[in-house]
Design a protein around this motif. Structure first.
Motif, PDB file in Angstrom:
ATOM      1  N   VAL A   1       0.845  -1.205   0.000  1.00  0.00           N
ATOM      2  CA  VAL A   1       0.000   0.000   0.000  1.00  0.00           C
ATOM      3  C   VAL A   1       0.874   1.246   0.000  1.00  0.00           C
ATOM      4  CG1 VAL A   1      -1.945   1.160   1.108  1.00  0.00           C
ATOM      5  CG2 VAL A   1      -1.670  -1.310   1.389  1.00  0.00           C
ATOM      6  N   VAL A   2       0.660   2.092  -1.005  1.00  0.00           N
ATOM      7  CA  VAL A   2       1.395   3.346  -1.113  1.00  0.00           C
ATOM      8  C   VAL A   2       0.467   4.469  -0.644  1.00  0.00           C
ATOM      9  CG1 VAL A   2       2.657   4.891  -2.667  1.00  0.00           C
ATOM     10  CG2 VAL A   2       2.577   2.426  -3.141  1.00  0.00           C
ATOM     11  N   ILE A   3       0.908   5.181   0.397  1.00  0.00           N
ATOM     12  CA  ILE A   3       0.021   6.198   0.965  1.00  0.00           C
ATOM     13  C   ILE A   3       0.535   7.619   0.706  1.00  0.00           C
ATOM     14  CG2 ILE A   3      -1.144   6.996   3.056  1.00  0.00           C
ATOM     15  CD1 ILE A   3      -0.950   4.146   4.131  1.00  0.00           C
ATOM     16  N   ASN A   4       1.834   7.831   0.829  1.00  0.00           N
ATOM     17  CA  ASN A   4       2.391   9.178   0.600  1.00  0.00           C
ATOM     18  C   ASN A   4       1.588  10.265   1.307  1.00  0.00           C
ATOM     19  OD1 ASN A   4       4.546   8.604  -0.937  1.00  0.00           O
ATOM     20  ND2 ASN A   4       3.604   9.107  -2.922  1.00  0.00           N
ATOM     21  N   PRO A   5       1.360  10.145   2.612  1.00  0.00           N
ATOM     22  CA  PRO A   5       0.398  11.061   3.252  1.00  0.00           C
ATOM     23  C   PRO A   5       0.795  12.531   3.126  1.00  0.00           C
ATOM     24  CG  PRO A   5       1.665   9.854   4.907  1.00  0.00           C
ATOM     25  CD  PRO A   5       2.010   9.256   3.582  1.00  0.00           C
ATOM     26  N   GLY A   6       2.097  12.807   3.090  1.00  0.00           N
ATOM     27  CA  GLY A   6       2.534  14.202   3.020  1.00  0.00           C
ATOM     28  C   GLY A   6       2.187  14.871   1.717  1.00  0.00           C
ATOM     29  N   ARG A   7       1.987  14.099   0.675  1.00  0.00           N
ATOM     30  CA  ARG A   7       1.771  14.689  -0.651  1.00  0.00           C
ATOM     31  C   ARG A   7       0.305  14.724  -1.062  1.00  0.00           C
ATOM     32  NH1 ARG A   7       5.192  13.257  -5.462  1.00  0.00           N
ATOM     33  NH2 ARG A   7       4.211  15.212  -6.024  1.00  0.00           N
ATOM     34  N   GLN A   8      -0.506  13.983  -0.346  1.00  0.00           N
ATOM     35  CA  GLN A   8      -1.923  13.923  -0.728  1.00  0.00           C
ATOM     36  C   GLN A   8      -2.688  15.160  -0.277  1.00  0.00           C
ATOM     37  OE1 GLN A   8      -4.529  10.654  -0.287  1.00  0.00           O
ATOM     38  NE2 GLN A   8      -2.877   9.178   0.016  1.00  0.00           N
ATOM     39  N   GLY A   9      -3.652  15.565  -1.066  1.00  0.00           N
ATOM     40  CA  GLY A   9      -4.598  16.597  -0.641  1.00  0.00           C
ATOM     41  C   GLY A   9      -5.981  16.097  -0.949  1.00  0.00           C
ATOM     42  N   CYS A  10      -6.884  17.023  -1.124  1.00  0.00           N
ATOM     43  CA  CYS A  10      -8.261  16.656  -1.465  1.00  0.00           C
ATOM     44  C   CYS A  10      -8.298  16.074  -2.879  1.00  0.00           C
ATOM     45  CB  CYS A  10      -9.129  17.907  -1.391  1.00  0.00           C
ATOM     46  SG  CYS A  10     -10.852  17.635  -1.837  1.00  0.00           S
ATOM     47  N   CYS A  11      -9.205  15.157  -3.122  1.00  0.00           N
ATOM     48  CA  CYS A  11      -9.332  14.581  -4.465  1.00  0.00           C
ATOM     49  C   CYS A  11     -10.178  15.475  -5.375  1.00  0.00           C
ATOM     50  CB  CYS A  11      -9.954  13.184  -4.390  1.00  0.00           C
ATOM     51  SG  CYS A  11     -11.676  13.203  -3.852  1.00  0.00           S
ATOM     52  N   GLY A  12     -10.875  16.447  -4.777  1.00  0.00           N
ATOM     53  CA  GLY A  12     -11.691  17.368  -5.577  1.00  0.00           C
ATOM     54  C   GLY A  12     -13.162  17.000  -5.632  1.00  0.00           C
ATOM     55  N   ALA A  13     -13.553  15.930  -4.944  1.00  0.00           N
ATOM     56  CA  ALA A  13     -14.955  15.479  -5.044  1.00  0.00           C
ATOM     57  C   ALA A  13     -15.935  16.555  -4.592  1.00  0.00           C
ATOM     58  CB  ALA A  13     -15.159  14.208  -4.221  1.00  0.00           C
TER      59      ALA A  13
ATOM     60  N   ALA B   1     -11.688  21.882  -8.558  1.00  0.00           N
ATOM     61  CA  ALA B   1     -11.662  20.411  -8.649  1.00  0.00           C
ATOM     62  C   ALA B   1     -10.516  19.961  -9.554  1.00  0.00           C
ATOM     63  CB  ALA B   1     -12.997  19.907  -9.183  1.00  0.00           C
ATOM     64  N   GLN B   2     -10.327  20.668 -10.659  1.00  0.00           N
ATOM     65  CA  GLN B   2      -9.247  20.288 -11.592  1.00  0.00           C
ATOM     66  C   GLN B   2      -7.877  20.439 -10.926  1.00  0.00           C
ATOM     67  OE1 GLN B   2     -10.432  22.944 -14.729  1.00  0.00           O
ATOM     68  NE2 GLN B   2     -11.342  21.298 -15.949  1.00  0.00           N
ATOM     69  N   ALA B   3      -7.716  21.505 -10.144  1.00  0.00           N
ATOM     70  CA  ALA B   3      -6.425  21.709  -9.467  1.00  0.00           C
ATOM     71  C   ALA B   3      -6.158  20.588  -8.466  1.00  0.00           C
ATOM     72  CB  ALA B   3      -6.420  23.069  -8.766  1.00  0.00           C
ATOM     73  N   PHE B   4      -7.179  20.207  -7.701  1.00  0.00           N
ATOM     74  CA  PHE B   4      -7.017  19.103  -6.751  1.00  0.00           C
ATOM     75  C   PHE B   4      -6.675  17.796  -7.490  1.00  0.00           C
ATOM     76  CE2 PHE B   4      -9.935  21.497  -3.659  1.00  0.00           C
ATOM     77  CZ  PHE B   4      -8.890  21.834  -2.813  1.00  0.00           C
ATOM     78  N   ALA B   5      -7.354  17.578  -8.611  1.00  0.00           N
ATOM     79  CA  ALA B   5      -7.132  16.339  -9.363  1.00  0.00           C
ATOM     80  C   ALA B   5      -5.692  16.268  -9.884  1.00  0.00           C
ATOM     81  CB  ALA B   5      -8.120  16.248 -10.521  1.00  0.00           C
ATOM     82  N   ARG B   6      -5.203  17.371 -10.426  1.00  0.00           N
ATOM     83  CA  ARG B   6      -3.815  17.395 -10.938  1.00  0.00           C
ATOM     84  C   ARG B   6      -2.833  17.093  -9.819  1.00  0.00           C
ATOM     85  NH1 ARG B   6      -5.669  22.403 -13.211  1.00  0.00           N
ATOM     86  NH2 ARG B   6      -6.355  22.065 -15.350  1.00  0.00           N
ATOM     87  N   ASN B   7      -3.082  17.676  -8.665  1.00  0.00           N
ATOM     88  CA  ASN B   7      -2.187  17.476  -7.526  1.00  0.00           C
ATOM     89  C   ASN B   7      -2.146  16.004  -7.098  1.00  0.00           C
ATOM     90  OD1 ASN B   7      -0.596  18.407  -5.200  1.00  0.00           O
ATOM     91  ND2 ASN B   7      -2.377  17.698  -4.040  1.00  0.00           N
ATOM     92  N   LEU B   8      -3.294  15.366  -7.083  1.00  0.00           N
ATOM     93  CA  LEU B   8      -3.341  13.960  -6.644  1.00  0.00           C
ATOM     94  C   LEU B   8      -2.676  13.044  -7.679  1.00  0.00           C
ATOM     95  CD1 LEU B   8      -4.414  12.303  -4.232  1.00  0.00           C
ATOM     96  CD2 LEU B   8      -6.411  11.772  -5.617  1.00  0.00           C
ATOM     97  N   ILE B   9      -2.907  13.351  -8.944  1.00  0.00           N
ATOM     98  CA  ILE B   9      -2.272  12.558 -10.007  1.00  0.00           C
ATOM     99  C   ILE B   9      -0.749  12.674  -9.877  1.00  0.00           C
ATOM    100  CG2 ILE B   9      -1.912  12.401 -12.511  1.00  0.00           C
ATOM    101  CD1 ILE B   9      -4.905  13.313 -12.780  1.00  0.00           C
ATOM    102  N   ASP B  10      -0.270  13.900  -9.639  1.00  0.00           N
ATOM    103  CA  ASP B  10       1.179  14.115  -9.483  1.00  0.00           C
ATOM    104  C   ASP B  10       1.718  13.381  -8.255  1.00  0.00           C
ATOM    105  OD1 ASP B  10       1.210  15.672 -11.717  1.00  0.00           O
ATOM    106  OD2 ASP B  10       1.209  17.595 -10.642  1.00  0.00           O
ATOM    107  N   ALA B  11       0.929  13.373  -7.176  1.00  0.00           N
ATOM    108  CA  ALA B  11       1.395  12.744  -5.931  1.00  0.00           C
ATOM    109  C   ALA B  11       1.661  11.248  -6.113  1.00  0.00           C
ATOM    110  CB  ALA B  11       0.367  12.971  -4.822  1.00  0.00           C
ATOM    111  N   PHE B  12       0.962  10.633  -7.051  1.00  0.00           N
ATOM    112  CA  PHE B  12       1.128   9.187  -7.239  1.00  0.00           C
ATOM    113  C   PHE B  12       1.827   8.839  -8.553  1.00  0.00           C
ATOM    114  CE2 PHE B  12      -1.716   9.296  -3.737  1.00  0.00           C
ATOM    115  CZ  PHE B  12      -1.358   8.188  -2.987  1.00  0.00           C
ATOM    116  N   ALA B  13       2.362   9.880  -9.209  1.00  0.00           N
ATOM    117  CA  ALA B  13       3.119   9.600 -10.433  1.00  0.00           C
ATOM    118  C   ALA B  13       4.381   8.837 -10.051  1.00  0.00           C
ATOM    119  CB  ALA B  13       3.472  10.919 -11.113  1.00  0.00           C
ATOM    120  N   ASP B  14       4.802   7.941 -10.851  1.00  0.00           N
ATOM    121  CA  ASP B  14       6.048   7.188 -10.643  1.00  0.00           C
ATOM    122  C   ASP B  14       6.054   6.354  -9.364  1.00  0.00           C
ATOM    123  OD1 ASP B  14       6.952   8.538 -12.943  1.00  0.00           O
ATOM    124  OD2 ASP B  14       7.613  10.232 -11.708  1.00  0.00           O
ATOM    125  N   THR B  15       4.912   6.003  -8.833  1.00  0.00           N
ATOM    126  CA  THR B  15       4.900   5.129  -7.648  1.00  0.00           C
ATOM    127  C   THR B  15       4.655   3.678  -8.050  1.00  0.00           C
ATOM    128  OG1 THR B  15       2.557   5.640  -7.326  1.00  0.00           O
ATOM    129  CG2 THR B  15       4.125   6.895  -5.985  1.00  0.00           C
TER     130      THR B  15
END
Ligand code: SF4
Ligand code: SF4
Length: 491
Positions: free
Chosen positions: A261-273, A284-298
């Motif tokens: 399980v990859v959590i990366n708690p420091g990098r996660q924010g709201c998903c934008g829901a 919502a789009q800004a939150f989504a981009r941030n979450l996608i980036d947080a899990f890129a390359d994991t």
């Protein structure tokens, strides 16, 4: 402006025969933000036609509605008020009028705002009307083009400055725990003053769960035994601040089932829901981009969500970022890997041994899990697989509990009535444990139970003889062979 037709062609009074809706609950009033004005007498909002050219509700989807009325009995606002314009059919009719050039009147906005976005109408509709897309686009138009009264603007600004920010929510934990530990909560409940003086604060106070310790989640949790998948996990906003035990249980269950399980708690924010469900597209789009980036390359195979409202939005990242050349493809790829926890566990199949849990369970379908994601059988399958657990069904499972993101904060009176109705149906099962997969539903129903059973209890949840838990906590207890009393103390 021409007045909106109070009844669209084919509606009950126009000769069609929709299923008879349940009698509206007596004595209810529509929320203040939704003036009772089906004829549009309050007048148009200034400034041209209702919708601009950026993602209006698609005319072809509006035309799909054949006005049959099959959705009416499942719509919580129609059940509450019995108003055509507070039904899915009525709202689609208003969208059509908007597309035909009607201005966005206060009345129209009131009917759109009053929609809980529960998507029960999507499930009920035999014509496959995509009300989800329709209301989402409409809400974006309302947010961009409608000028709300100052009080409403202030309330919404406060809500959206707080709830999509887990760090800000976590700052509330200390004062809230101190308040709960002191006798103040009981005093406030007994006085009955708060609902009269500050209804919004009273709603928030009644919804707040009893807080426990919240240790910071690790970055990664290794798989127990041979690794079957690498799974990213959303910690969420309300979930991480108020239900850290649910996240911890989710990670343990996934690890026990062979997932790293990859959590990366420091990098996660709201998903934008929350933003997407309230028409705040850019946010919502800004939150989504941030979450996608947080899990890129994991290297994740899946992205798991244990909150129904978040899961349904994450699965739509492809649509949300479709016009963004830098993210469109990544968003679609990310969305394809999103799974609700129960969905993934059934997909993978169990490897961890389940131990008996002798308890009767009422399972509540969160709307954004059942209606929006179609995930109904998987949680039941997982619960039934636990030895000695008895699963009981709740009457009228399609009807929303009234939580609906922040709808219960923006519309406290009708939300309370929907919550009490759901709590009554939950208690009627006689089960000892209520299980669901959405923090909002947990808070909404458990806040309603004490009101229903007539206790003037100041306890935040569970008063009235039923404990509450997330599906993950039940599975975790069974896998770890915890005594059932541990679950029954989660009130
Ligand atoms: S989403 Fe829910 S509240 Fe809104 S129109 Fe559909 S059934 Fe009614
Ligand atoms: S939304 Fe679907 S169920 Fe409701 S009136 Fe239109 S066609 Fe009928």
């Amino acid at each position: 402006m021409t007045s909106p037709d109070p009844l669209p062609p084919g509606s009950a009074a126009a000769g069609a025969s929709p299923p008879a809706p349940e009698a509206p609950s007596p004595g209810g009033t529509r929320p203040a933000s939704a003036p009772r004005d089906v004829l549009g007498l309050l007048g148009p909002a200034p400034g041209g036609p209702a919708f601009d050219g950026h993602r209006p509700p698609p005319a072809d989807l509006v035309a799909d509605c054949v006005h049959c009325g099959f959705c009416l009995p499942t719509c919580p606002t129609y059940v509450l008020w019995g108003e055509e314009m507070d039904s899915p059919r009525g709202r689609i009719h208003l969208m059509r009028q908007g597309l035909e050039g009607e201005p966005l009147s206060d009345s129209m906005v009131g009917h759109f705002d009053a929609c809980l976005g529960c998507m029960a109408c999507v499930t009920a509709c035999p014509s496959g009307v995509r009300y989800d897309t329709l209301i989402e686009n409409t809400r974006q138009q309302v947010e961009r083009r409608h000028h709300r009264p100052a009080r409403e603007r202030a309330l919404r600004a406060a809500v959206f400055a707080l709830f999509p920010y887990p760090k800000r929510l976590r700052l509330l934990r200390g004062p809230l725990r101190a308040y709960q530990a002191s006798g103040l909560r009981r005093l406030v409940a007994r006085s009955g003053l708060l609902p009269r003086l500050a209804p919004t604060l009273a709603t928030l106070e009644s919804l707040a769960p009893r807080l426990t310790r919240a240790p910071k989640p690790p970055d990664r949790v290794p798989a127990y035994g041979p690794r079957r998948a690498v799974v990213g996990m959303l910690t969420g906003c309300v979930q991480s601040a108020f239900f850290p035990g649910v996240n911890a249980a989710t990670a343990r269950v996934l690890a026990a089932e062979g997932c790293e399980v990859v959590i990366n708690p420091g990098r996660q924010g709201c998903c934008g829901a929350l933003s997407v469900h309230n028409g705040r597209e850019a946010e919502a789009q800004a939150f989504a981009r941030n979450l996608i980036d947080a899990f890129a390359d994991t290297g994740i195979d899946y992205f798991v969500v244990n909150a129904a409202g978040c899961g349904s939005s994450l699965k739509e990242y492809g649509q949300l970022l479709a016009d963004d050349p830098a993210y469109a493809e990544r968003a679609a790829g990310f969305a394809a890997r999103v799974r609700d926890l129960a969905e993934l566990l059934v997909e993978l199949g169990p490897v961890a041994r389940r131990h008996p849990l002798p308890v009767s369970v009422a399972y509540h379908d969160a709307c954004h899990l059942g209606h929006a994601q179609g995930v109904r059988s998987q949680p039941r399958e997982l619960l039934r697989a636990i030895p000695e657990l008895e699963l009981r069904e709740i009457a009228d499972p399609e009807l929303c509990c009234g939580s609906a993101g922040v709808w219960n904060i923006l519309n406290p009176e009708p939300a309370a009535r929907l919550g009490e109705r759901k709590a009554r149906d939950v208690l009627a099962t006689g089960a000892r444990l209520l299980v669901t997969a959405n923090p909002g539903c947990l808070m909404q129903i458990t806040a309603a139970i004490p009101r229903l059973v007539g206790t003037a209890s100041a306890e935040p949840a569970g008063a009235g003889g039923i404990a509450v838990a997330h599906t993950a906590q039940v599975l975790d207890a069974s896998i770890r062979r915890l005594p059932v009393e541990r679950l029954l103390s989660t009130r």
